[in-house]
Motif scaffolding. Sequence first.
Motif, short mmCIF file in Angstrom:
data_model
loop_
_atom_site.label_atom_id
_atom_site.label_comp_id
_atom_site.label_asym_id
_atom_site.label_seq_id
_atom_site.Cartn_x
_atom_site.Cartn_y
_atom_site.Cartn_z
N VAL A 158 52.05 50.88 55.59
CA VAL A 158 51.57 52.01 54.79
C VAL A 158 50.41 51.54 53.91
N PRO A 159 49.27 52.21 53.94
CA PRO A 159 48.19 51.84 53.01
C PRO A 159 48.49 52.31 51.59
N ILE A 160 48.41 51.39 50.65
CA ILE A 160 48.54 51.72 49.23
C ILE A 160 47.19 51.44 48.59
N LEU A 161 46.51 52.48 48.17
CA LEU A 161 45.17 52.38 47.61
C LEU A 161 45.24 52.10 46.12
N MET A 162 44.53 51.09 45.67
CA MET A 162 44.53 50.74 44.26
C MET A 162 43.21 51.14 43.61
N TYR A 163 43.27 52.14 42.74
CA TYR A 163 42.13 52.57 41.94
C TYR A 163 42.32 52.13 40.49
N HIS A 164 41.22 52.14 39.76
CA HIS A 164 41.26 51.92 38.32
C HIS A 164 40.57 53.10 37.63
N ALA A 165 39.36 52.89 37.11
CA ALA A 165 38.64 53.96 36.42
C ALA A 165 37.96 54.89 37.43
N VAL A 166 37.91 56.17 37.09
CA VAL A 166 37.13 57.16 37.83
C VAL A 166 36.14 57.75 36.82
N ALA A 167 34.86 57.41 36.96
CA ALA A 167 33.90 57.78 35.92
C ALA A 167 32.48 57.72 36.47
N HIS A 168 31.59 58.53 35.87
CA HIS A 168 30.17 58.49 36.23
C HIS A 168 29.52 57.21 35.72
N SER A 169 29.79 56.87 34.46
CA SER A 169 29.16 55.70 33.83
C SER A 169 30.21 54.90 33.07
N PRO A 170 31.07 54.16 33.77
CA PRO A 170 32.11 53.40 33.09
C PRO A 170 31.53 52.23 32.30
N ALA A 171 32.31 51.70 31.38
CA ALA A 171 31.91 50.52 30.65
C ALA A 171 31.69 49.36 31.62
N ARG A 172 30.85 48.42 31.22
CA ARG A 172 30.50 47.31 32.12
C ARG A 172 31.74 46.55 32.58
N ALA A 173 32.69 46.34 31.69
CA ALA A 173 33.88 45.56 32.03
C ALA A 173 34.73 46.25 33.10
N ALA A 174 34.64 47.59 33.17
CA ALA A 174 35.45 48.34 34.13
C ALA A 174 34.65 48.76 35.35
#
Length: 266
Positions: free
Chosen positions: A6-22
């Motif tokens: 089973v594919p488990i997709l790992m996302y973090h931030a969803v954003a147009h202009s996230p901070a550099r660290a993210a």
Amino acid sequence: MSAGPVPILMYHAVAHSPARAAYGLSVSPEAFAEQMRLLADFGHTPVTAGRLAAAWRGGGRLPPKPVLITFDDGYEGVHRYALPVLAGHGFAATLFASTGWLRGAHETGGALDLMLSWDQLRELAAAGVEIGGHSHTHPQLDQLTDERLSFEVRHCRDLLTAELGHPPVSFAYPYGYSSRRVRGTVRAAGFGVSLAVGNALATRRQGPYALERVTVRRTTGIAEFERLVEGRGLGRLFAGDRVLTKGYAVVRRSRSAIRKATEACA
């Protein structure tokens, strides 16, 4: 009951202009929407981590072509941008919250970008998103003392239980790092399933406390995303990650040995 990979997709931030660290582990709202359309067009049915674990333990059935959509940390863009897309497709998802990073009464600082508020987390839960634990302050759990490790896992679980009205069933290791000691602590705290990274498809034989995920990044184009979901060429796609992971493992084992020796002499 499906017992295949089973594919488990790992996302973090969803954003147009996230901070550099993210930034590197973020996706744009447009890319996320396109990726969800692909899942729908290809007939995939997203399920939660809890449902997958229950099915593989023999307590439920999985739909044809199951997939997990997961979000780590608790970035605000999951509520702002991802939730409407998920709702539009009728997709399930799981979010793993670092409780000390969320905005509000329990905030500890250290977050990489704008995080969810507790009210937004409750809205996600009310919309059907499974909320799991991701520790309290997002440390490398395998480097902690037993006391601190227990606090990070149990305090996270206790806060989620108090704020959401029910205990979380799923957990994800910060940075994907775990060990037998960490996995035992997560299990003892009452979590029924826990996810690592690994950049491979999840299989039943990995066990409920070491399920692997594939990383979706800012640079993941739609053709590569399709390969991730189908599990094609993952070794080549993540070859660099695996070299780094092996190096980090050596460093972490060395640090852990030093910590244990220091504790023994104290």
